[in-house]
Design a protein around this motif. Sequence first.
Motif, PDB file in Angstrom:
ATOM      1  N   GLN A 167       0.552  -1.007  -0.088  1.00 13.34           N
ATOM      2  CA  GLN A 167       0.340   0.358  -0.354  1.00 13.34           C
ATOM      3  C   GLN A 167       0.786   1.299  -0.070  1.00 13.34           C
ATOM      4  O   GLN A 167       1.795   1.405   0.460  1.00 13.34           O
ATOM      5  CB  GLN A 167      -0.949   0.483   1.117  1.00 13.34           C
ATOM      6  CG  GLN A 167      -1.745  -1.065   1.559  1.00 13.34           C
ATOM      7  CD  GLN A 167      -3.073  -0.965  -0.120  1.00 13.34           C
ATOM      8  OE1 GLN A 167      -2.361  -0.212   0.161  1.00 13.34           O
ATOM      9  NE2 GLN A 167      -4.163  -1.496   0.471  1.00 13.34           N
ATOM     10  N   THR A 214      -7.556  -2.625 -12.241  1.00 16.77           N
ATOM     11  CA  THR A 214      -6.507  -2.747 -10.883  1.00 16.77           C
ATOM     12  C   THR A 214      -5.305  -1.679 -10.854  1.00 16.77           C
ATOM     13  O   THR A 214      -5.393  -1.560 -11.058  1.00 16.77           O
ATOM     14  CB  THR A 214      -6.263  -3.862 -10.804  1.00 16.77           C
ATOM     15  OG1 THR A 214      -7.812  -5.050 -10.660  1.00 16.77           O
ATOM     16  CG2 THR A 214      -6.079  -4.641  -8.732  1.00 16.77           C
ATOM     17  N   GLU A 225      -3.413  -2.353  -5.472  1.00 18.58           N
ATOM     18  CA  GLU A 225      -4.185  -2.944  -4.813  1.00 18.58           C
ATOM     19  C   GLU A 225      -3.456  -4.520  -5.389  1.00 18.58           C
ATOM     20  O   GLU A 225      -3.408  -5.110  -4.845  1.00 18.58           O
ATOM     21  CB  GLU A 225      -5.066  -3.050  -5.590  1.00 18.58           C
ATOM     22  CG  GLU A 225      -6.566  -4.634  -5.260  1.00 18.58           C
ATOM     23  CD  GLU A 225      -6.387  -4.980  -4.147  1.00 18.58           C
ATOM     24  OE1 GLU A 225      -6.873  -5.653  -3.634  1.00 18.58           O
ATOM     25  OE2 GLU A 225      -5.765  -3.798  -3.037  1.00 18.58           O
ATOM     26  N   ARG A 242      -0.397  -4.533  -3.195  1.00 18.88           N
ATOM     27  CA  ARG A 242      -0.589  -6.055  -2.062  1.00 18.88           C
ATOM     28  C   ARG A 242      -0.951  -7.171  -2.150  1.00 18.88           C
ATOM     29  O   ARG A 242      -0.831  -7.729  -1.304  1.00 18.88           O
ATOM     30  CB  ARG A 242      -2.436  -4.586  -1.650  1.00 18.88           C
ATOM     31  CG  ARG A 242      -2.876  -5.461   0.106  1.00 18.88           C
ATOM     32  CD  ARG A 242      -4.111  -4.891   0.047  1.00 18.88           C
ATOM     33  NE  ARG A 242      -4.643  -5.547  -0.864  1.00 18.88           N
ATOM     34  CZ  ARG A 242      -5.331  -6.727  -0.774  1.00 18.88           C
ATOM     35  NH1 ARG A 242      -5.087  -7.602   0.522  1.00 18.88           N
ATOM     36  NH2 ARG A 242      -5.773  -7.706  -1.132  1.00 18.88           N
ATOM     37  N   ARG A 243      -1.989  -7.346  -3.725  1.00 22.21           N
ATOM     38  CA  ARG A 243      -1.885  -9.039  -3.620  1.00 22.21           C
ATOM     39  C   ARG A 243      -0.918  -9.747  -3.880  1.00 22.21           C
ATOM     40  O   ARG A 243      -0.353 -10.346  -3.158  1.00 22.21           O
ATOM     41  CB  ARG A 243      -3.086  -8.873  -4.844  1.00 22.21           C
ATOM     42  CG  ARG A 243      -3.897  -8.612  -5.107  1.00 22.21           C
ATOM     43  CD  ARG A 243      -5.360  -8.572  -5.932  1.00 22.21           C
ATOM     44  NE  ARG A 243      -6.098  -7.972  -6.272  1.00 22.21           N
ATOM     45  CZ  ARG A 243      -7.401  -7.278  -6.821  1.00 22.21           C
ATOM     46  NH1 ARG A 243      -6.572  -8.365  -7.787  1.00 22.21           N
ATOM     47  NH2 ARG A 243      -8.675  -6.858  -7.012  1.00 22.21           N
ATOM     48  N   PRO A 280      -2.362   4.443  -5.732  1.00 24.29           N
ATOM     49  CA  PRO A 280      -3.741   4.425  -5.844  1.00 24.29           C
ATOM     50  C   PRO A 280      -4.176   4.912  -7.179  1.00 24.29           C
ATOM     51  O   PRO A 280      -5.362   4.221  -7.421  1.00 24.29           O
ATOM     52  CB  PRO A 280      -4.529   4.988  -4.879  1.00 24.29           C
ATOM     53  CG  PRO A 280      -3.317   5.022  -3.712  1.00 24.29           C
ATOM     54  CD  PRO A 280      -2.041   5.329  -5.454  1.00 24.29           C
TER      55      PRO A 280
END
Length: 517
Positions: free
Chosen positions: A65, A405, A409, A412-413, A449
């Motif tokens: 993040q 996406t 994110e 983060r995944r 983001p």
Amino acid sequence: MTQDHTARHRQRPSRAPHAPSTPGCRSGPRHPGRIPSTRDPSARPRAEDASNDGDTVDVTGGNGQPQPDENHPADHPPAPPTPNPEHDPGHESERDQGHPGKPGPDGTADRTEHEHRSLAHAGIARTDPPPERPKEPGGGILMGRPFGVPVYVAPSWFLVAALITWVFGGQLDRVLPELGALRYLVSLFFAVAFYASVLVHELAHTLAALRFKLPVRRIQLQFFGGVSEIEKEAETPGREFVLAFVGPLLSLALAGLFYLALKPVEPGTVPGVLLAGLMISNLIVAIFNLLPGLPLDGGRMLRAVVWKITGRPMTGTVAAAWVGRALAVSVLIGLPLLNQSGSLGGDRDVSGMDTVTDALLAAILAAIIWTGAGNSLRMARLREHLPDLRARTLTRRAVPVQSDTPLSEGLRRANAAGARALVVVDADGTPLSLVREAAIVGVPEHRRPWVPVSELAQDLTDGMRVSAELSGEELLDTLRATPATEYLVVENTGEIYGVLSAADVERAFVKAMARPS
């Protein structure tokens, strides 16, 4: 034949090369762009890749993040303001994507040790043109394509042609003084005819290689003879022996033909002198190449014999290479002594200049043979370690994400799954593109983001899909055919296995070369 990444068959009137050839045969590898090639054992990782071997760049802030600030909490980032093309940091990041590791607006780029290396350096900027396929090999003036193989004349050939013209012209002045200045024209014809014989010698190697379904990159005529660049090694010792022997055999056949043509010709004439010179020169070429040491054709034949007896090609290479080095020392010491003693048919009363010339020629020949033997050893070690390069073991685990996406994110995944790559897929899970490492590094954390992964991805082409079962030379050939920084690795069923980085392949290649045999 221990081929470059390329087995070179050199034909040299007075020198030794890499693989079967005229006076010598040299084989050696060369680089992909830069996927390591079996033509060049000296491949090195790029500068940005080398920097990735120690500390790694954590492009996610440690948890995938962006780091929160006091105005915009990380969990619910507000919509960004309308961007200003001149001042908006997002535009700066897009311009700077091609510069791995470029710090963000705050002038920092966190470096930390991490269990999984974060998506780091390598790649091309989004604005870069698509990579070009490797161009056809150069190496001089293209003279033709017999049997589909390009034949080049290197610039150094013109130097040796002038040297042969001058030396042979001096000999003609003693044998046929009535020719006058025309003797140099006759000498030039002899130089061209001799190198035509060298080309026939190399074509013999080439035809044998094509018969055994071994690709031939090119034939090059150069200062010390010729070289046939065969890109793969013979699969059996019998084929290796045949591949090496056909060159000297053709030279012996040419010497016999010139001898038969000389029989009805009157001695002391221009045709008689030319035919005699071509007969003797081809005989010397054949005998020299049959000497049993690498990198000469005879060394390849010795290697094949030892390979057959021991069942190990590496053992044959080591034996033939050390015989080649002993041969180099013998040439360095023995050739000047033989010339001074008159054993080679010369005058015993030699001048100081002749002695220096003999010593210089012997030193050049010895250096060529010694270097060729060493290159053969390095090439053998390369081929011995190539099977260690496996697509399945070098592949990074990847996480599939859809095109809209956010980058934060996706990262983060990836960190949550212990993955080091992102693959953009459609709604059905079909892979569309690969997110480029260099592009990720160029995006400041506070912008992630708002940046969809599709903006940082490179569309997949057929050549960028690699089977997980590939290994060794087959893997390198596949990657060189379509230069890129990342490749999608798939199972035979079409299922995504992961992402293969060209930088990882280069590092594994160098490490394999550094290991002892």
